[in-house]
Design a protein around this motif. Structure first.
Motif, mmCIF file in Angstrom:
data_model
loop_
_atom_site.group_PDB
_atom_site.id
_atom_site.type_symbol
_atom_site.label_atom_id
_atom_site.label_comp_id
_atom_site.label_asym_id
_atom_site.label_seq_id
_atom_site.Cartn_x
_atom_site.Cartn_y
_atom_site.Cartn_z
ATOM 1 N N PHE A 63 0.840 -1.195 0.000
ATOM 2 C CA PHE A 63 0.000 0.000 0.000
ATOM 3 C C PHE A 63 0.875 1.245 0.000
ATOM 4 O O PHE A 63 0.628 2.197 -0.742
ATOM 5 C CB PHE A 63 -0.903 0.003 1.234
ATOM 6 C CG PHE A 63 -1.798 1.202 1.331
ATOM 7 C CD1 PHE A 63 -2.980 1.260 0.612
ATOM 8 C CD2 PHE A 63 -1.461 2.288 2.141
ATOM 9 C CE1 PHE A 63 -3.813 2.371 0.693
ATOM 10 C CE2 PHE A 63 -2.287 3.396 2.234
ATOM 11 C CZ PHE A 63 -3.465 3.441 1.503
ATOM 12 N N ARG A 100 -7.799 3.657 5.068
ATOM 13 C CA ARG A 100 -7.666 3.185 3.673
ATOM 14 C C ARG A 100 -6.672 2.028 3.590
ATOM 15 O O ARG A 100 -6.876 1.083 2.815
ATOM 16 C CB ARG A 100 -7.223 4.343 2.784
ATOM 17 C CG ARG A 100 -8.316 5.382 2.531
ATOM 18 C CD ARG A 100 -7.764 6.579 1.799
ATOM 19 N NE ARG A 100 -8.807 7.568 1.526
ATOM 20 C CZ ARG A 100 -8.572 8.846 1.257
ATOM 21 N NH1 ARG A 100 -7.330 9.298 1.229
ATOM 22 N NH2 ARG A 100 -9.579 9.675 1.021
ATOM 23 N N TYR A 101 -5.616 2.112 4.368
ATOM 24 C CA TYR A 101 -4.629 1.033 4.431
ATOM 25 C C TYR A 101 -5.296 -0.256 4.912
ATOM 26 O O TYR A 101 -5.090 -1.333 4.331
ATOM 27 C CB TYR A 101 -3.507 1.471 5.370
ATOM 28 C CG TYR A 101 -2.385 0.489 5.599
ATOM 29 C CD1 TYR A 101 -1.896 -0.333 4.583
ATOM 30 C CD2 TYR A 101 -1.769 0.411 6.854
ATOM 31 C CE1 TYR A 101 -0.844 -1.208 4.807
ATOM 32 C CE2 TYR A 101 -0.719 -0.455 7.089
ATOM 33 C CZ TYR A 101 -0.262 -1.266 6.067
ATOM 34 O OH TYR A 101 0.785 -2.129 6.301
ATOM 35 N N TYR A 104 -7.455 -1.711 2.162
ATOM 36 C CA TYR A 104 -6.618 -2.279 1.090
ATOM 37 C C TYR A 104 -6.120 -3.669 1.479
ATOM 38 O O TYR A 104 -6.237 -4.638 0.704
ATOM 39 C CB TYR A 104 -5.450 -1.328 0.838
ATOM 40 C CG TYR A 104 -4.478 -1.781 -0.229
ATOM 41 C CD1 TYR A 104 -4.693 -1.492 -1.577
ATOM 42 C CD2 TYR A 104 -3.304 -2.461 0.114
ATOM 43 C CE1 TYR A 104 -3.782 -1.881 -2.559
ATOM 44 C CE2 TYR A 104 -2.393 -2.853 -0.850
ATOM 45 C CZ TYR A 104 -2.635 -2.562 -2.189
ATOM 46 O OH TYR A 104 -1.734 -2.947 -3.155
ATOM 47 N N GLU A 107 -9.050 -6.273 1.919
ATOM 48 C CA GLU A 107 -9.529 -6.797 0.633
ATOM 49 C C GLU A 107 -8.610 -7.892 0.122
ATOM 50 O O GLU A 107 -9.070 -8.949 -0.342
ATOM 51 C CB GLU A 107 -9.621 -5.657 -0.386
ATOM 52 C CG GLU A 107 -10.172 -6.082 -1.742
ATOM 53 C CD GLU A 107 -10.273 -4.935 -2.733
ATOM 54 O OE1 GLU A 107 -10.483 -5.219 -3.921
ATOM 55 O OE2 GLU A 107 -10.136 -3.766 -2.323
#
Length: 382
Positions: A63, A100-101, A104, A107
């Protein structure tokens, strides 16, 4: 429950813990032992990215390559890192960046867990689950320290449910001398410091079925326990005088009445509740004042089926040392527990913020004798 479902549930719980926080709460580091909540969220994500995804997913893209430096905690094998005391100085990455990390990496992990991993990799993934749960407890204790040292004493969550106080009669449980087995047995998960199961010899002893209460500890304070060197180790007496310690952490004397900070905010002291947030030094001094002692970790483990535990981590008289046959795993994972087996005391039990899977009789927590920000209490032995 499948590995994928366990992963999703555990990761969500870390976010749930943080839901009552404001953005500013995520970035505070009042003392070296307390990490900012956003760092915990980033570090636990880094663990899965570093040890699961990068070595096992072909073509996986970090990331952010700089996050290895920011979120590595103490793994010398993995490279350089931000000094622990500087975690609170990191205004970037932002809380939004870290969320957001997490998305990421989550997922990628959910996709990865659609296939059954090898037995070795499965074991490492489960270690990652337990690692995040350990940080969930640390999140709760660090949040309490952050808010409890704010001069406004803001509540963490007014809907938080504190455990009920045990008001049954106190008694001492007698345990006969003999050879007993201690350490983890079974096929479910345990940490390497709970192994290997082995025999210990114990003399006759008695152990209280209750933790020491706030009212009982207050008696020690009222007779000048913090001002009488006779009850203290020399190192503990130095600690008391140097830091001007006069009461457990979070206690405040207001208009002649004791209050303490809780997740609900500042409240009148519950005299029946177990005393907590005390150091080993204080636990030892109180036991000495009572003419008793703290149990060893093996005495605690042998007797633990005969009393209720789990309200507070309990100081023991045992140094944190390896069991017979203990061996560190190769590579970075070998740095998980073994490197800390020096100058620390073992705590047994669990606390009100311990994830359920970590409340087991053989679990060995460990801290330096002066630390108090964890839920730490006293059980007497003689």
């Amino acid at each position: 429950m499948s590995l994928k479902d366990q992963y999703i549930a555990i990761r969500q719980h870390s976010k749930t813990i943080c839901e009552p926080l404001q953005t500013e709460d995520y970035v505070v580091q009042p003392v070296v032992d307390v990490s900012p909540p956003k760092w915990h969220l980033g570090h636990t994500t880094w663990f899965f990215e570093t040890f699961i995804l990068k070595p096992n997913v072909i073509g996986y893209q970090d990331f952010d390559p700089d996050y290895n430096y920011v979120f590595n905690s103490y793994y010398e094998t993995v490279g350089n890192r931000v000094i622990r005391t500087d975690r609170g100085n990191l205004s970037r990455p932002t809380v939004i960046d870290i969320m957001r990390y997490r998305e990421y990496v989550d997922e990628a992990m959910v996709k990865f867990l659609c296939d059954e991993p090898s037995p070795e990799l499965r074991e490492l993934i489960i270690l990652g689950f337990n690692h995040e749960q350990q940080h969930q407890e640390l999140l709760m204790t660090d949040i309490k320290y952050i808010l409890g040292h704010n001069p406004l004493f803001p509540a963490y969550d007014k809907g938080y449910h504190s455990p009920k106080t045990d008001t049954s009669a106190q008694k001492f449980i007698a345990v006969k001398e003999g050879v007993y087995e201690v350490g983890f047995a079974g096929k479910s998960f345990c940490f390497d410091n709970e192994l290997n199961r082995h025999k210990v010899y114990l003399n006759d002893f008695e152990i209280s079925n209750h933790l020491v209460t706030n009212a009982e500890y207050l008696e020690f304070m009222n007779v000048g326990g913090y001002y009488d060197f006779r009850f203290w180790h020399a190192e503990g007496w130095d600690w008391v005088k140097t830091n001007k310690i006069e009461a457990p952490m979070y206690w405040h004397l207001i208009d002649g009445f004791w209050h303490n900070y809780t997740y609900h905010g500042l409240q009148a002291l519950d005299m029946d509740a177990p005393v907590c947030h005390i150091s080993y030094y204080e636990a030892y001094a109180y036991a000495a004042w009572k003419g008793m002692r703290l149990p060893t970790e093996f005495e605690w483990e042998v007797a633990a089926t005969q009393f209720n535990w789990g309200k507070s981590w309990e100081w023991t008289e045992s140094a944190y040392l390896p069991y017979p046959g203990f061996a560190k795993a190769p590579g970075a994972i070998g740095e998980y527990n073994g490197k800390f087996m020096v100058n620390q005391k073992v705590l047994r039990g669990a606390s009100e913020v311990t994830p359920a899977g970590h409340s087991r009789i053989t679990y060995r927590n460990f801290f330096h004798p002066h630390l108090r920000w964890q839920f730490t209490g006293i059980r007497l032995a003689k």
